[in-house]
Design an enzyme around this catalytic site. Structure first.
Site, PDB file in Angstrom:
ATOM      1  N   PRO A   1       0.819  -1.188   0.000  1.00 54.91           N
ATOM      2  CA  PRO A   1       0.000   0.000   0.000  1.00 54.91           C
ATOM      3  C   PRO A   1       0.860   1.249   0.000  1.00 54.91           C
ATOM      4  CG  PRO A   1      -0.453  -1.437   1.880  1.00 54.91           C
ATOM      5  CD  PRO A   1       0.850  -1.821   1.315  1.00 54.91           C
ATOM      6  N   GLU A   2       0.515   2.155  -0.861  1.00 52.68           N
ATOM      7  CA  GLU A   2       1.115   3.475  -0.848  1.00 52.68           C
ATOM      8  C   GLU A   2       0.049   4.404  -0.271  1.00 52.68           C
ATOM      9  OE1 GLU A   2       3.288   4.429  -4.447  1.00 52.68           O
ATOM     10  OE2 GLU A   2       3.282   2.329  -5.038  1.00 52.68           O
TER      11      GLU A   2
END
Length: 269
Positions: free
Chosen positions: A2-3
């Site tokens: 996840p960014e």
DNA sequence: AAAGACACCTGTCCGC
DNA sequence: TGCGGACAGGTGTCTT
């Protein structure tokens, strides 16, 4: 995995379910995450969640009896499920609430983390040293230029450094450099102000767009309701084994800082 | 101070 | 079908 957009999507999915809810039970099924889940976390049994927020890729949950700092690592995700829904293979944490729902933390690679703090999470050493939020006004051309000055490191590595700016991971670093037409290998200190201005705008645009689409799902990532994010359809270069969507020349793949970089050597200079 | 390598861990995919 | 190796959205820590 996840960014920033994926963490923001997760946060937005959690808020309506967890705000003002009281924790009834905390089950640590696998304490061995990036750091061992602290035993103190059990102090949050019967605590009420007062607010949820995000700082960079960290999720913060404030309660009346201490606070949680979460990180999703590379493969972490969160789900909201009924109390009695079965646990999946890599579900390491189950937090039950008085309103009959439960928060599940799923993370095959276990690079994620759950920390407990008595004091303001924003003062925690992992968080206090973070760079500005990319979507805030603090992240502007003046700021980026000041951080690029006298730096020989490649611009892609620089924008992925959370002490420079938070939330820009491998996907969105590649995509914003494509949009601003900057070669990822360019030494940070040798980029003109005009081009840094384009880069700042590209980063903001890419992240905002991705948030609007619920993030990017490649493999593990799902939203808290189990739905995928749709930004993968908007990717120009990341994971692209074929042609540049702008000039049709082959997208190149190189390694920078032990991460894959995708770019178009014709469009990006 | 800055740059680069390495560590943590599991799953998947590709070539032989 | 099986096996080895490369690779995957992150980032703190250690070494140069």
């Amino acid at each position: 995995m996840p960014e920033l957009p994926e963490v923001e999507t997760t946060l937005r999915g959690l808020v309506p379910h967890l705000s003002d809810q009281t924790i009834s039970r905390i089950e640590i099924r696998q304490p061995r995450l990036r750091w061992p889940v602290p035993a103190q976390i059990q102090r949050l049994q019967h605590a009420t969640i007062e607010s949820l927020s995000r700082r960079g890729k960290y999720l913060l949950m404030y309660t009346d009896q201490g606070h949680m700092i979460w990180h999703l690592g590379m493969s972490g995700s969160m789900r909201i499920l009924a109390l009695d829904a079965a646990s999946s293979k890599h579900e390491h944490i189950k937090m039950s609430f008085d309103n009959g729902i439960s928060l599940r933390y799923i993370d095959p690679r276990r690079f994620g983390a759950l920390l407990f703090v008595d004091t303001d999470p924003l003062l925690h050493k992992l968080i206090v040293s973070l760079g500005p939020e990319p979507l805030s006004d603090n992240f502007d051309t003046d700021y980026l230029q000041s951080r690029c000055m006298k730096r020989s490191t490649a611009i892609k590595n620089l924008i992925m450094d959370s002490h420079v700016v938070v939330g820009v991971g491998n996907i969105y670093a590649c995509e914003s450099l494509f949009l601003s037409r900057i070669n990822p290998k360019t030494p940070a200190g040798r980029i003109s102000r005009l081009r840094l201005d384009r880069l700042v705008n590209a980063i903001k645009q890419v992240l905002q767009c991705a948030i609007a689409q619920g993030g990017t799902t490649l493999q593990d990532f799902t939203r808290t309701d189990g739905q995928p994010g749709y930004f993968s359809q908007s990717l120009n270069v990341y994971g692209n084994k074929g042609a540049c969507p702008r000039c049709a020349q082959a997208v190149k793949r190189i390694t920078q800082g032990q991460r894959s970089t995708f770019y178009c050597s014709h469009c990006q200079h």
